[in-house]
Design a protein around this motif. Sequence first.
Motif, PDB file in Angstrom:
ATOM      1  N   HIS A  68       0.878  -1.176   0.000  1.00  0.00           N
ATOM      2  CA  HIS A  68       0.000   0.000   0.000  1.00  0.00           C
ATOM      3  C   HIS A  68       0.913   1.222   0.000  1.00  0.00           C
ATOM      4  N   ILE A  69       0.717   2.101  -0.997  1.00  0.00           N
ATOM      5  CA  ILE A  69       1.569   3.278  -1.177  1.00  0.00           C
ATOM      6  C   ILE A  69       0.682   4.453  -1.563  1.00  0.00           C
ATOM      7  N   ALA A  70       0.982   5.632  -1.039  1.00  0.00           N
ATOM      8  CA  ALA A  70       0.226   6.824  -1.415  1.00  0.00           C
ATOM      9  C   ALA A  70       0.524   7.180  -2.870  1.00  0.00           C
ATOM     10  N   LEU A  71      -0.512   7.486  -3.615  1.00  0.00           N
ATOM     11  CA  LEU A  71      -0.348   7.885  -5.016  1.00  0.00           C
ATOM     12  C   LEU A  71       0.574   9.096  -5.119  1.00  0.00           C
ATOM     13  N   SER A  72       0.482  10.008  -4.176  1.00  0.00           N
ATOM     14  CA  SER A  72       1.320  11.211  -4.207  1.00  0.00           C
ATOM     15  C   SER A  72       2.805  10.877  -4.035  1.00  0.00           C
ATOM     16  N   ASP A  73       3.133   9.804  -3.298  1.00  0.00           N
ATOM     17  CA  ASP A  73       4.533   9.407  -3.130  1.00  0.00           C
ATOM     18  C   ASP A  73       5.118   8.788  -4.392  1.00  0.00           C
ATOM     19  N   LEU A  74       4.238   8.360  -5.292  1.00  0.00           N
ATOM     20  CA  LEU A  74       4.674   7.826  -6.585  1.00  0.00           C
ATOM     21  C   LEU A  74       4.513   8.871  -7.688  1.00  0.00           C
ATOM     22  N   ARG A 102       6.659  -9.064  -9.308  1.00  0.00           N
ATOM     23  CA  ARG A 102       5.824  -8.856 -10.488  1.00  0.00           C
ATOM     24  C   ARG A 102       4.469  -8.422  -9.961  1.00  0.00           C
ATOM     25  N   ILE A 103       3.904  -7.383 -10.559  1.00  0.00           N
ATOM     26  CA  ILE A 103       2.620  -6.848 -10.112  1.00  0.00           C
ATOM     27  C   ILE A 103       1.497  -7.716 -10.676  1.00  0.00           C
ATOM     28  N   VAL A 104       0.757  -8.357  -9.777  1.00  0.00           N
ATOM     29  CA  VAL A 104      -0.344  -9.232 -10.161  1.00  0.00           C
ATOM     30  C   VAL A 104      -1.615  -8.416 -10.354  1.00  0.00           C
ATOM     31  N   THR A 105      -1.902  -7.520  -9.398  1.00  0.00           N
ATOM     32  CA  THR A 105      -3.035  -6.612  -9.542  1.00  0.00           C
ATOM     33  C   THR A 105      -2.606  -5.226  -9.076  1.00  0.00           C
ATOM     34  N   SER A 106      -3.223  -4.229  -9.664  1.00  0.00           N
ATOM     35  CA  SER A 106      -2.922  -2.838  -9.327  1.00  0.00           C
ATOM     36  C   SER A 106      -4.237  -2.083  -9.234  1.00  0.00           C
ATOM     37  N   ASP A 107      -4.402  -1.346  -8.129  1.00  0.00           N
ATOM     38  CA  ASP A 107      -5.642  -0.614  -7.917  1.00  0.00           C
ATOM     39  C   ASP A 107      -5.308   0.714  -7.235  1.00  0.00           C
ATOM     40  N   CYS A 108      -6.065   1.723  -7.535  1.00  0.00           N
ATOM     41  CA  CYS A 108      -5.887   3.020  -6.877  1.00  0.00           C
ATOM     42  C   CYS A 108      -7.260   3.577  -6.534  1.00  0.00           C
ATOM     43  N   GLU A 109      -7.471   3.775  -5.231  1.00  0.00           N
ATOM     44  CA  GLU A 109      -8.717   4.363  -4.763  1.00  0.00           C
ATOM     45  C   GLU A 109      -8.403   5.400  -3.711  1.00  0.00           C
ATOM     46  N   CYS A 110      -8.997   6.558  -3.856  1.00  0.00           N
ATOM     47  CA  CYS A 110      -8.890   7.638  -2.866  1.00  0.00           C
ATOM     48  C   CYS A 110      -7.445   7.987  -2.529  1.00  0.00           C
ATOM     49  N   GLY A 111      -6.565   7.931  -3.528  1.00  0.00           N
ATOM     50  CA  GLY A 111      -5.174   8.326  -3.309  1.00  0.00           C
ATOM     51  C   GLY A 111      -4.276   7.241  -2.750  1.00  0.00           C
ATOM     52  N   MET A 112      -4.795   6.017  -2.605  1.00  0.00           N
ATOM     53  CA  MET A 112      -4.016   4.898  -2.093  1.00  0.00           C
ATOM     54  C   MET A 112      -3.854   3.851  -3.184  1.00  0.00           C
ATOM     55  N   VAL A 113      -2.602   3.538  -3.516  1.00  0.00           N
ATOM     56  CA  VAL A 113      -2.299   2.499  -4.493  1.00  0.00           C
ATOM     57  C   VAL A 113      -2.145   1.186  -3.738  1.00  0.00           C
ATOM     58  N   THR A 114      -2.839   0.160  -4.204  1.00  0.00           N
ATOM     59  CA  THR A 114      -2.740  -1.178  -3.613  1.00  0.00           C
ATOM     60  C   THR A 114      -2.249  -2.124  -4.695  1.00  0.00           C
ATOM     61  N   LEU A 115      -1.140  -2.801  -4.401  1.00  0.00           N
ATOM     62  CA  LEU A 115      -0.525  -3.719  -5.354  1.00  0.00           C
ATOM     63  C   LEU A 115      -0.457  -5.107  -4.753  1.00  0.00           C
ATOM     64  N   GLU A 116      -0.978  -6.088  -5.469  1.00  0.00           N
ATOM     65  CA  GLU A 116      -0.755  -7.479  -5.098  1.00  0.00           C
ATOM     66  C   GLU A 116       0.456  -7.933  -5.883  1.00  0.00           C
ATOM     67  N   LEU A 117       1.415  -8.534  -5.180  1.00  0.00           N
ATOM     68  CA  LEU A 117       2.722  -8.817  -5.754  1.00  0.00           C
ATOM     69  C   LEU A 117       3.076 -10.293  -5.644  1.00  0.00           C
ATOM     70  N   GLU A 118       3.872 -10.755  -6.579  1.00  0.00           N
ATOM     71  CA  GLU A 118       4.442 -12.091  -6.441  1.00  0.00           C
ATOM     72  C   GLU A 118       5.937 -12.002  -6.686  1.00  0.00           C
ATOM     73  N   ASP A 119       6.650 -12.825  -5.963  1.00  0.00           N
ATOM     74  CA  ASP A 119       8.102 -12.838  -6.008  1.00  0.00           C
ATOM     75  C   ASP A 119       8.541 -14.287  -6.118  1.00  0.00           C
ATOM     76  N   TYR A 120       9.469 -14.559  -7.008  1.00  0.00           N
ATOM     77  CA  TYR A 120      10.024 -15.893  -7.082  1.00  0.00           C
ATOM     78  C   TYR A 120      11.379 -15.868  -6.414  1.00  0.00           C
ATOM     79  N   ASP A 121      11.483 -16.625  -5.367  1.00  0.00           N
ATOM     80  CA  ASP A 121      12.678 -16.650  -4.528  1.00  0.00           C
ATOM     81  C   ASP A 121      13.162 -18.076  -4.476  1.00  0.00           C
ATOM     82  N   ASP A 122      14.416 -18.301  -4.911  1.00  0.00           N
ATOM     83  CA  ASP A 122      14.907 -19.681  -4.897  1.00  0.00           C
ATOM     84  C   ASP A 122      15.771 -19.953  -3.697  1.00  0.00           C
TER      85      ASP A 122
END
Length: 122
Positions: A68-74, A102-122
Amino acid sequence: MSFKDQLAADVKNVFLNTNEFAETHNVKYDGVLYENIPVVLTKIKECNRQAFKDDIMQGVYQVGAVAHIALSDLNGVVPEHGHEIRIDDKSSPDNPYYVQYRIVTSDCECGMVTLELEDYDD
């Protein structure tokens, strides 16, 4: 103050307050470095990734996270689905290590960016 004004103020003052929920991170997206911005990063689960027939990537795990990141910070940029984003790992502050997601989903509501992420870690 309207409801929308109050909600916008709460993004920084409550949800992304570094004294409560958020931690400062360096974020790299699309060639731009966003330094020391408040991020709420929640690891969801660590599980074996689905193996397919003739899969040669044994021992690789999929780690889910939500950021979760503020849209203004990006600077008004909403990271896009399918793109990569890197967020530093604060476990080693002297030698910052970035986790690539890798960004799986990206959403922005009311100035808050919500990203669902996946990472491949071996």
